[in-house]
Design a protein around this motif. Structure first.
Motif, short mmCIF file in Angstrom:
data_model
loop_
_atom_site.label_atom_id
_atom_site.label_comp_id
_atom_site.label_asym_id
_atom_site.label_seq_id
_atom_site.Cartn_x
_atom_site.Cartn_y
_atom_site.Cartn_z
N ALA A 164 0.79 -1.02 -0.06
CA ALA A 164 -0.04 -0.05 -0.21
C ALA A 164 0.96 1.37 -0.01
O ALA A 164 0.60 2.25 -0.78
CB ALA A 164 -1.03 -0.02 1.24
N PHE A 165 2.10 1.37 0.90
CA PHE A 165 2.90 2.40 0.56
C PHE A 165 3.31 2.69 -0.44
O PHE A 165 3.36 3.93 -1.11
CB PHE A 165 3.94 2.23 1.85
CG PHE A 165 4.86 3.25 1.79
CD1 PHE A 165 4.74 4.58 2.44
CD2 PHE A 165 6.32 3.13 0.97
CE1 PHE A 165 5.47 5.71 2.18
CE2 PHE A 165 7.09 4.05 0.76
CZ PHE A 165 6.67 5.25 1.44
N ASN A 201 2.22 1.76 -3.36
CA ASN A 201 1.28 2.31 -4.35
C ASN A 201 0.68 3.82 -4.22
O ASN A 201 -0.12 4.17 -5.07
CB ASN A 201 -0.06 1.13 -4.19
CG ASN A 201 0.47 0.00 -5.09
OD1 ASN A 201 0.99 -0.21 -5.71
ND2 ASN A 201 -0.30 -1.10 -4.47
N LEU A 202 1.19 4.24 -3.12
CA LEU A 202 0.77 5.57 -2.89
C LEU A 202 1.39 6.62 -4.06
O LEU A 202 2.18 6.43 -4.50
CB LEU A 202 1.27 6.34 -1.60
CG LEU A 202 0.57 5.64 -0.23
CD1 LEU A 202 1.50 6.17 0.80
CD2 LEU A 202 -0.78 6.07 -0.14
N GLN A 249 3.09 11.89 -1.96
CA GLN A 249 2.60 11.38 -0.45
C GLN A 249 3.97 10.46 -0.11
O GLN A 249 4.36 10.51 1.21
CB GLN A 249 1.44 10.30 -0.73
CG GLN A 249 0.21 11.34 -0.85
CD GLN A 249 -1.14 10.46 -0.89
OE1 GLN A 249 -1.34 9.61 0.32
NE2 GLN A 249 -1.84 10.66 -1.65
N LYS A 250 4.61 9.77 -0.88
CA LYS A 250 5.82 8.98 -0.26
C LYS A 250 6.79 9.91 -0.13
O LYS A 250 7.51 9.52 0.90
CB LYS A 250 6.13 7.75 -1.47
CG LYS A 250 5.48 6.69 -1.62
CD LYS A 250 5.69 5.80 -2.63
CE LYS A 250 5.48 6.25 -4.07
NZ LYS A 250 5.72 5.35 -5.01
N PRO A 275 6.21 5.96 7.59
CA PRO A 275 5.12 6.47 7.14
C PRO A 275 3.86 6.38 8.14
O PRO A 275 3.92 5.62 9.06
CB PRO A 275 4.73 5.35 6.14
CG PRO A 275 6.45 4.71 5.64
CD PRO A 275 6.83 4.86 6.96
N ASN A 295 0.91 6.64 6.40
CA ASN A 295 -0.15 6.09 5.37
C ASN A 295 0.73 4.94 4.56
O ASN A 295 1.54 5.18 4.06
CB ASN A 295 -0.40 7.09 4.44
CG ASN A 295 -1.62 6.79 3.55
OD1 ASN A 295 -2.21 5.90 3.71
ND2 ASN A 295 -1.83 7.95 2.57
N PRO A 296 -0.18 3.58 4.97
CA PRO A 296 -1.42 3.36 5.59
C PRO A 296 -1.30 3.46 6.95
O PRO A 296 -0.30 3.46 7.42
CB PRO A 296 -1.44 1.91 5.04
CG PRO A 296 -0.16 1.43 5.01
CD PRO A 296 0.54 2.73 4.09
#
Length: 360
Positions: free
Chosen positions: A109-110, A112-113, A117-118, A165, A167-168
């Motif tokens: 998920a990270f 795929n941001l 955002q990464k 992170p 996010n998620p």
């Protein structure tokens, strides 16, 4: 707080915020399918790769290492795996399957941001930690076909939480739990290795006091010319022990033996474990630190997470007297801080740094 790595290296090496290879790969087809020259590594096409199915890594069962009925035979098997290959697959390691699935889901998920955002979890300082950092020795250096997130995970007071992170939302808690579980696993492996080497376990544990640990999460994007790039250049690990978890089912790890590259097949729910430089030196060469690399796929990304058990930063790296037992020392000794500076200065030269420690 600065990480152990950052404090130890000082200004001797340079980590930069590199271009996102994932973003670069996503633009292929729009204008060109040619890989930029900075990523092309001629040795990939020149190297010999063994045919598929030509070997299989030894499999070590941690449940048998724990069981008095089977432990002696499994320790002998572990010693052979470390001595002959420097690599093995570890099964029945006891890490909860649901936790492993959360680790895989959160890392996927990270990556795929969206890129912006990464980039939130990066740092402007000369540090390996955070997203998108690459060690760069010169402007002419070839770059690896990978995006990575590098975190100092143990001890807890050495974490740079600003590059962890959020996010998620479950990411931090998941990696915290995973970090603790892997320290338990590496602790058991070090104890079993001590028995194989014929030394007291506390002798080996003293090299890894407080069990320092770092993690590198890797995203290798698909590449239209995979025969020209490498996700990770040929290297040995500057750690004691490495545990690799395949996040998805795409194969890409290769190890070098007898001047040939061998593909490592993914084993479901297993960790791929390899000996690092520190254990080769400490074992006086009984356990070799084997050169390995990562290749990439044409159609699909490969995702993995490597967890490195690194030494106590104030220890001395050298053959353990209890292993040498009055015999010949085959390696030089030096403070770990000096060792790791040299490791990063020579990181792009395969096993050359390790060879410089040998006493002929």
């Amino acid at each position: 707080m600065a990480s152990n790595l950052e404090e130890n290296l000082g200004s001797t090496v340079k980590f930069i915020q590199a271009e996102s290879v994932q973003a670069l790969a996503s633009n292929f087809g729009a204008s060109s399918n040619e890989v930029p020259d900075r990523y092309i590594m001629p040795e990939v096409e020149a190297d010999s790769v063994a045919q598929k199915g030509s070997f299989e890594l030894p499999i070590i069962d941690l449940a048998k290492l724990r069981d008095p009925q089977f432990s002696q035979a499994e320790i002998a098997k572990l010693g052979c795996a470390c001595g002959e290959w420097g690599f093995f697959q570890l099964i029945n390691h006891g890490v909860d399957k649901e936790l492993l699935e959360r680790v895989k889901a959160d890392i996927t998920a990270f990556f795929n941001l969206p890129l912006e955002q990464k980039k939130v979890v990066t740092t402007e300082s000369n540090s390996a930690e955070g997203f998108g950092r690459q060690f760069v020795a010169s402007d002419e250096q070839k770059l690896e076909w990978v995006d990575m997130l590098y975190l100092n995970t143990q001890p807890v007071n050495q974490r740079m939480l600003q590059v962890w992170p959020t996010n998620p939302p479950t990411f931090r808690d998941t990696i915290d739990q995973y970090s603790l579980e892997l320290n338990k696993v590496t602790g058991e492996l070090l104890e079993a290795m001590s028995k194989d080497l014929g030394i007291e376990s506390d002798v080996l544990f003293n090299l890894f006091k407080e069990q320092p640990q770092v993690m590198r999460m890797n995203y290798y994007p698909p590449c239209p010319q995979p025969e020209k790039v490498l996700g990770a250049s040929a290297h040995t690990d500057g750690a004691g022990l490495t545990l690799l978890l395949h996040v998805n089912d795409v194969q890409g790890l290769q190890i070098r033996k007898d001047n040939m590259w061998f593909n490592v097949e993914n084993h479901p729910e297993a960790f791929v474990v390899n000996i690092g430089d520190i254990l080769e030196i400490a074992s006086n060469g009984r356990y070799p630190s084997v050169e390995h690399r990562a290749v990439v796929n044409t159609m699909k990304e490969r995702i993995s997470i490597g967890t490195f058990q690194i030494p106590y930063r104030f220890c001395t790296v050298g053959p353990l007297p209890e292993v040498v037992r009055g015999g010949k020392e085959n390696y030089k000794s030096l403070p770990y801080i000096e060792y790791i500076k040299g490791y990063f200065s020579n990181k792009l030269k395969g096993r050359s740094y390790m060879e410089s420690f040998k006493i002929y």
